[in-house]
Enzyme design. Structure first.
Site, PDB file in Angstrom:
ATOM      1  N   PRO A 183      -0.857   7.643  -5.975  1.00 46.08           N
ATOM      2  CA  PRO A 183      -0.654   8.398  -4.743  1.00 46.08           C
ATOM      3  C   PRO A 183      -1.986   8.705  -4.059  1.00 46.08           C
ATOM      4  CG  PRO A 183       0.332   9.540  -6.631  1.00 46.08           C
ATOM      5  CD  PRO A 183      -0.452   8.392  -7.149  1.00 46.08           C
ATOM      6  N   THR A 184      -1.969   8.590  -2.747  1.00 46.81           N
ATOM      7  CA  THR A 184      -3.093   9.025  -1.929  1.00 46.81           C
ATOM      8  C   THR A 184      -2.558  10.050  -0.949  1.00 46.81           C
ATOM      9  OG1 THR A 184      -4.195   6.887  -2.108  1.00 46.81           O
ATOM     10  CG2 THR A 184      -4.891   8.318  -0.304  1.00 46.81           C
TER      11      THR A 184
END
Length: 68
Positions: free
Chosen positions: A2-3
């Site tokens: 995840p970013t």
């Protein structure tokens, strides 16, 4: 991996940002089962003069005395 991109009106302290990054990372670990080292958090400080809500610049809102 995840970013998370976070846009903030500039002015938060490094400690506030550090706490936010830790909390967001932990939320990904708890919710998505991510490993902490796989979570990227990118913070963008936006000047209050470059951000508006409801047709009013935040720099103007912030300049008003409390209670106005």
């Amino acid at each position: 991996m995840p970013t998370i991109r976070v846009e903030l009106i500039a002015g938060r302290t490094p400690e506030q940002k550090r706490n936010l990054v830790k909390a967001l990372t932990q939320a990904c670990v708890d919710t998505l089962g991510s490993k902490p080292e796989s979570v990227d958090v990118v913070l963008f400080d936006i000047p209050a003069g470059d951000w508006a809500t409801g047709g009013e610049m935040w720099s103007d809102k912030m300049a008003k005395p409390q209670g106005s």
